[in-house]
Design a protein around this motif. Structure first.
Motif, PDB file in Angstrom:
ATOM      1  N   GLU B  12       0.836  -1.210   0.000  1.00  0.00           N
ATOM      2  CA  GLU B  12       0.000   0.000   0.000  1.00  0.00           C
ATOM      3  C   GLU B  12       0.870   1.258   0.000  1.00  0.00           C
ATOM      4  OE1 GLU B  12      -2.694  -0.529   3.262  1.00  0.00           O
ATOM      5  OE2 GLU B  12      -3.841  -2.055   2.192  1.00  0.00           O
ATOM      6  N   ALA B  13       1.970   1.222   0.773  1.00  0.00           N
ATOM      7  CA  ALA B  13       2.859   2.389   0.827  1.00  0.00           C
ATOM      8  C   ALA B  13       3.517   2.627  -0.529  1.00  0.00           C
ATOM      9  CB  ALA B  13       3.908   2.193   1.914  1.00  0.00           C
ATOM     10  N   ALA B  14       3.899   1.529  -1.191  1.00  0.00           N
ATOM     11  CA  ALA B  14       4.571   1.651  -2.487  1.00  0.00           C
ATOM     12  C   ALA B  14       3.578   1.944  -3.612  1.00  0.00           C
ATOM     13  CB  ALA B  14       5.337   0.365  -2.797  1.00  0.00           C
ATOM     14  N   GLY B  15       2.313   1.615  -3.393  1.00  0.00           N
ATOM     15  CA  GLY B  15       1.312   1.793  -4.433  1.00  0.00           C
ATOM     16  C   GLY B  15       1.434   0.780  -5.547  1.00  0.00           C
ATOM     17  N   LYS B  16       2.171  -0.313  -5.287  1.00  0.00           N
ATOM     18  CA  LYS B  16       2.354  -1.349  -6.306  1.00  0.00           C
ATOM     19  C   LYS B  16       2.775  -2.649  -5.628  1.00  0.00           C
ATOM     20  CE  LYS B  16       5.656   1.390  -7.786  1.00  0.00           C
ATOM     21  NZ  LYS B  16       6.748   2.050  -8.530  1.00  0.00           N
ATOM     22  N   ALA B  17       2.523  -3.765  -6.290  1.00  0.00           N
ATOM     23  CA  ALA B  17       2.876  -5.075  -5.729  1.00  0.00           C
ATOM     24  C   ALA B  17       4.266  -5.502  -6.145  1.00  0.00           C
ATOM     25  CB  ALA B  17       1.861  -6.129  -6.167  1.00  0.00           C
ATOM     26  N   GLU B  18       4.747  -4.993  -7.287  1.00  0.00           N
ATOM     27  CA  GLU B  18       6.083  -5.394  -7.738  1.00  0.00           C
ATOM     28  C   GLU B  18       6.652  -4.346  -8.669  1.00  0.00           C
ATOM     29  OE1 GLU B  18       4.271  -9.223  -8.926  1.00  0.00           O
ATOM     30  OE2 GLU B  18       5.175  -8.778 -10.862  1.00  0.00           O
ATOM     31  N   GLU B  19       7.950  -4.375  -8.793  1.00  0.00           N
ATOM     32  CA  GLU B  19       8.620  -3.501  -9.757  1.00  0.00           C
ATOM     33  C   GLU B  19       9.985  -4.095 -10.079  1.00  0.00           C
ATOM     34  OE1 GLU B  19       9.644   0.460  -8.341  1.00  0.00           O
ATOM     35  OE2 GLU B  19       9.456  -0.267  -6.279  1.00  0.00           O
ATOM     36  N   GLU B  20      10.577  -3.590 -11.155  1.00  0.00           N
ATOM     37  CA  GLU B  20      11.895  -4.062 -11.575  1.00  0.00           C
ATOM     38  C   GLU B  20      12.931  -3.009 -11.221  1.00  0.00           C
ATOM     39  OE1 GLU B  20      11.595  -4.850 -15.735  1.00  0.00           O
ATOM     40  OE2 GLU B  20      10.218  -6.535 -15.471  1.00  0.00           O
ATOM     41  N   LEU B  21      14.150  -3.474 -10.942  1.00  0.00           N
ATOM     42  CA  LEU B  21      15.227  -2.562 -10.592  1.00  0.00           C
ATOM     43  C   LEU B  21      16.482  -2.992 -11.351  1.00  0.00           C
ATOM     44  CD1 LEU B  21      16.308  -0.300  -8.679  1.00  0.00           C
ATOM     45  CD2 LEU B  21      16.757  -2.093  -6.998  1.00  0.00           C
ATOM     46  N   ALA B  22      17.101  -2.030 -12.030  1.00  0.00           N
ATOM     47  CA  ALA B  22      18.352  -2.333 -12.729  1.00  0.00           C
ATOM     48  C   ALA B  22      19.395  -2.742 -11.696  1.00  0.00           C
ATOM     49  CB  ALA B  22      18.814  -1.101 -13.504  1.00  0.00           C
ATOM     50  N   TRP B  23      20.132  -3.816 -11.955  1.00  0.00           N
ATOM     51  CA  TRP B  23      20.985  -4.399 -10.921  1.00  0.00           C
ATOM     52  C   TRP B  23      22.162  -5.135 -11.533  1.00  0.00           C
ATOM     53  CZ3 TRP B  23      20.638  -3.335  -5.969  1.00  0.00           C
ATOM     54  CH2 TRP B  23      21.354  -4.125  -5.057  1.00  0.00           C
ATOM     55  N   GLU B  24      23.345  -4.897 -10.998  1.00  0.00           N
ATOM     56  CA  GLU B  24      24.510  -5.687 -11.430  1.00  0.00           C
ATOM     57  C   GLU B  24      24.977  -6.603 -10.321  1.00  0.00           C
ATOM     58  OE1 GLU B  24      27.470  -3.151 -13.183  1.00  0.00           O
ATOM     59  OE2 GLU B  24      26.118  -2.525 -14.780  1.00  0.00           O
ATOM     60  N   SER B  25      25.291  -6.023  -9.152  1.00  0.00           N
ATOM     61  CA  SER B  25      25.675  -6.877  -8.028  1.00  0.00           C
ATOM     62  C   SER B  25      25.490  -6.111  -6.731  1.00  0.00           C
ATOM     63  CB  SER B  25      27.135  -7.316  -8.167  1.00  0.00           C
ATOM     64  OG  SER B  25      27.987  -6.200  -7.999  1.00  0.00           O
ATOM     65  N   GLY B  26      25.383  -6.878  -5.639  1.00  0.00           N
ATOM     66  CA  GLY B  26      25.192  -6.284  -4.327  1.00  0.00           C
ATOM     67  C   GLY B  26      24.551  -7.301  -3.404  1.00  0.00           C
ATOM     68  N   THR B  27      24.158  -6.831  -2.238  1.00  0.00           N
ATOM     69  CA  THR B  27      23.563  -7.729  -1.252  1.00  0.00           C
ATOM     70  C   THR B  27      22.095  -7.373  -1.023  1.00  0.00           C
ATOM     71  OG1 THR B  27      24.088  -6.262   0.572  1.00  0.00           O
ATOM     72  CG2 THR B  27      25.769  -7.890  -0.034  1.00  0.00           C
ATOM     73  N   ALA B  28      21.429  -8.253  -0.276  1.00  0.00           N
ATOM     74  CA  ALA B  28      20.038  -7.987   0.094  1.00  0.00           C
ATOM     75  C   ALA B  28      19.944  -6.669   0.857  1.00  0.00           C
ATOM     76  CB  ALA B  28      19.501  -9.147   0.927  1.00  0.00           C
ATOM     77  N   SER B  29      20.959  -6.383   1.649  1.00  0.00           N
ATOM     78  CA  SER B  29      20.977  -5.126   2.396  1.00  0.00           C
ATOM     79  C   SER B  29      20.977  -3.921   1.458  1.00  0.00           C
ATOM     80  CB  SER B  29      22.215  -5.090   3.298  1.00  0.00           C
ATOM     81  OG  SER B  29      22.329  -3.841   3.924  1.00  0.00           O
ATOM     82  N   ASP B  30      21.714  -4.018   0.368  1.00  0.00           N
ATOM     83  CA  ASP B  30      21.742  -2.919  -0.608  1.00  0.00           C
ATOM     84  C   ASP B  30      20.352  -2.710  -1.222  1.00  0.00           C
ATOM     85  OD1 ASP B  30      24.499  -2.669  -0.211  1.00  0.00           O
ATOM     86  OD2 ASP B  30      24.955  -4.121  -1.801  1.00  0.00           O
ATOM     87  N   VAL B  31      19.684  -3.801  -1.527  1.00  0.00           N
ATOM     88  CA  VAL B  31      18.336  -3.690  -2.111  1.00  0.00           C
ATOM     89  C   VAL B  31      17.397  -3.058  -1.094  1.00  0.00           C
ATOM     90  CG1 VAL B  31      16.482  -4.893  -3.308  1.00  0.00           C
ATOM     91  CG2 VAL B  31      18.809  -5.792  -3.437  1.00  0.00           C
TER      92      VAL B  31
END
Lengths: 150, 77
Positions: B12-31
């Motif tokens: 509800e806060a995001a106003g959406k159930a899913e979205e895509e994010l450009a990503w090369e590398s990182g951790t769950a914490s970064d996301v």
């Protein structure tokens, strides 16, 4: 349902315990516990008009199956089926059914309670209470993963 | 690209159930940091992260193609 019953299932359809009881019943079983969680009207003095459940369906079904695997390990000879309903539910509608069969009574009771406790901790399903004067997503437990995956 | 999934109050806060994010590398914490910055009105203090439908620690690597779900405290049953 019948022959096509999925033993670990999340669905928008109304629930009926009988097919799940049939599913877990087999000649090695000496006891079957059938738990139905139903929608309660009054919680802490607040009157619920209806509930709305939402799930991360693929992960929820995977977690339900893992709970089933855990039960079969902890209580050998058990058979398990769990179904959770999502969408809008009215007072007294069944939200969850857990059927467990075991060779003996005690295991069937214990394993069934273990299943509902695990559901409330790890299965990605959320409940929103809708009252006369407002609404709120419920979720007050603070489970944290202990060792990453699993 | 990674696939983000939101539920319950976060959806509800995001106003959406899913979205895509450009990503090369990182951790769950970064996301998580990206999502927290994007939806600062939501309280993330009790949110768990699942990668490809399994709970993970924030140190878990996230790879392109992964599904990352943000799991507010659950309340099934």
């Amino acid at each position: 349902m019948g022959a096509e019953l999925k033993p670990f299932h999340v669905t928008e359809e109304p629930l009926d315990g009988a097919p799940y009881m049939d599913y877990v019943t087999h000649p090695g079983a000496g006891a079957v516990t059938l738990f139905a969680g139903t929608v309660r009207e009054w919680t802490n003095g607040k009157r619920t008009m209806y509930l709305k459940y939402e799930a991360y369906v693929p992960m929820a079904e995977k977690k339900l199956a893992q709970i089933g695997d855990g039960i079969m390990e902890k209580w050998p000879g058990s058979r398990v089926a769990i179904v959770h309903r999502i969408g809008e539910l009215a007072i007294s509608d069944i939200a969850v059914i857990i059927a467990v069969s075991s060779p003996h009574r005690r295991a069937a009771y214990e394993a069934n309670e273990y299943a509902i406790e695990q559901i409330k901790k790890v299965v990605p399903i959320w409940k929103k209470e809708i009252w006369e004067d407002g609404e709120e997503w419920i979720g007050d437990q603070a489970y944290k993963p202990e060792g990453g995956k699993g | 690209m990674i696939y983000l999934h939101y539920f319950a109050g976060l959806k509800e806060a995001a106003g959406k159930a899913e979205e895509e994010l450009a990503w090369e590398s990182g951790t769950a914490s970064d996301v998580l940091q990206w999502v927290k910055t994007s939806y600062p009105q939501f309280d993330f203090s009790a949110v768990q992260i699942a990668v490809n439908e399994e709970y993970v620690l924030e140190s878990e690597p996230v790879h392109p193609g992964d599904h990352v779900a943000f799991i507010p405290p659950v309340s099934g049953g």
